[in-house]
Design an enzyme around this catalytic site. Structure first.
Site, short mmCIF file in Angstrom:
data_model
loop_
_atom_site.label_atom_id
_atom_site.label_comp_id
_atom_site.label_asym_id
_atom_site.label_seq_id
_atom_site.Cartn_x
_atom_site.Cartn_y
_atom_site.Cartn_z
N CYS A 134 56.74 115.62 57.69
CA CYS A 134 57.45 116.65 58.10
C CYS A 134 58.34 117.17 56.60
O CYS A 134 58.33 118.32 56.53
CB CYS A 134 58.31 116.53 59.24
SG CYS A 134 59.21 114.91 59.54
N GLY A 165 62.79 114.23 64.55
CA GLY A 165 61.58 113.61 63.68
C GLY A 165 61.51 112.15 63.75
O GLY A 165 60.38 111.78 63.72
N HIS A 247 64.26 120.67 60.01
CA HIS A 247 64.97 119.89 58.77
C HIS A 247 65.11 121.05 57.44
O HIS A 247 64.61 122.11 57.60
CB HIS A 247 63.68 119.17 58.19
CG HIS A 247 63.23 117.96 59.11
ND1 HIS A 247 63.66 117.72 60.11
CD2 HIS A 247 62.34 117.28 58.78
CE1 HIS A 247 63.33 116.77 60.44
NE2 HIS A 247 62.18 116.04 59.69
#
Ligand code: A2P
Length: 353
Positions: A134, A165, A247
């Site tokens: 990611c 995540g 993120h």
């Protein structure tokens, strides 16, 4: 019949997980041509029901499932599951799009970001295509067009990675610890190495001999593979933060030729999958809470680095579960359908060469 006119047998492996359930909702949202859908998880979830496009689908146990007939398999059930089952699905004729790190660094497995190197999906001698990590994923749509025009020599990146995540149990741990601490109760870290509520942890995945973590080295290895340039220097620090979804990344690049902030904004305004969100005077900069649930990769705080001749700073944010994982997997599947790249014939042609 060409791929564009028909529907497919799609399997989602890890369908009850944070990424798996988003894969299902994205397949439905984007009207992916699903003919038959198999939703697979562990024995623990087998027999339960999941809703897809308003219909109930029964979760099957991966261990006893027969992959014959599956054409596209989206895997997000962890590395050990991929290692054991992805080759079995591929051998049965499916194209596997795998979200784990198991195959990413193998030379005969393409590592694909849909906006950046979709061409790589064609050469897949093992029938497996890997989805990047990611944190690498959201960097690529931003950095690839800059690299093409200005040549990136070095990337300094610090990541601020949300707990999703780490899967569903990461989300649960942040929620639980936050509630416990607000109630003045003791907490006991389970999923993460240390307290994650009201804290930052500079440790994701295992430490390697060079002092970096594996999560950090993924940024190095994957950036070079996707941009097809082993000369790019990447210096990452990966940090887990108490954010549920999204993120964020503080990125500093050094380019061969001077790139002004204005030129960078112009390039990024044209970049597929990227949205420039950058007007500090209006307090306009990307935030994880705004990126959550969205498909785009957002970039802001674009400014020249005053300390070196060819440096540029950026703040890059994306939904790690969507673009960072599930969305890119579905976009790869769409690319295979659009370009008629499905089916065993492609692999055989490649092997014969
Ligand atoms: P299950 O819900 O049955 O445990 P997350 O990353 O959010 O934790 O999700 C992991 C996903 O991978 C879940 O769907 C989980 O299913 C699945 N999974 C984990 N281990 C296995 C296994 N051994 N076989 C099949 N699916 C697995």
């Amino acid at each position: 019949m060409s791929n564009a006119q028909r529907s497919f047998h799609v399997a989602v492996v890890g369908a009850t997980g944070a990424v798996g359930e988003t894969m299902l909702s994205i397949l439905a949202e984007r009207d992916f041509p699903v003919g038959t859908l198999s939703v697979l998880a562990s024995e623990r979830s087998a027999g339960g029901e999941i809703e897809f496009n308003g219909q109930k689908v029964t979760v099957q146990d991966l261990a006893t499932f027969d992959p014959a007939g599956v054409e596209i398999a989206l895997f997000s059930a962890g590395g050990s599951v991929s290692k054991e089952y992805a080759p079995k699905f591929a051998a049965a004729g499916a194209v596997v799009i795998d979200n784990s790190s198991t195959f990413r660094y193998d030379a005969d497995v393409p590592l694909v970001v849909s906006e950046v190197n979709p061409h790589a999906a064609k050469n897949r001698p093992r029938g497996i295509i890997a989805n990047p990590n990611c944190s690498t994923m959201q960097l690529m749509p931003v950095l690839a067009p800059i690299h093409r025009e200005y040549g990136i020599e070095r990337i300094n990146v610090a990541t601020y990675q949300s707990v999703s995540g780490a899967g569903r149990s990461g989300l649960e741990e942040l929620g639980r610890q936050t509630a416990q601490l607000l109630a003045f109760q003791d907490i006991e870290p389970k999923k993460f190495q240390a307290q994650i509520a009201f804290n930052l942890i500079p440790h994701i995945d295992e430490f390697l001999a060079n002092g970096y973590t594996k999560e950090e080295m993924k940024l190095v290895w994957e950036t070079r593979k996707i941009l097809e340039d082993d000369s790019i220097q990447v210096n990452p620090t990966a940090v887990r933060v108490p954010v549920f979804y999204g993120h964020s990344e503080s990125v500093n690049i050094e380019t061969e030729r001077k790139l002004s902030a204005k030129e960078a904004r112009a390039i990024l305004a044209q970049a597929p999958g990227v949205q420039v969100y950058d007007n500090p005077s209006e307090k306009m900069y990307p935030l994880a809470v705004d990126a959550a649930g969205e498909d785009a990769t957002y970039v802001g705080r674009i400014r020249e680095d005053d300390t070196i001749p060819n440096g540029l700073n950026m703040w890059i944010v994306a939904d790690n579960i969507r673009k960072g994982a599930a969305l890119n997997a579905v976009q790869i599947a769409e690319e295979l359908v659009r370009r008629d790249l499905l089916g065993v014939k492609d692999r055989t042609v490649f092997i014969k060469k």
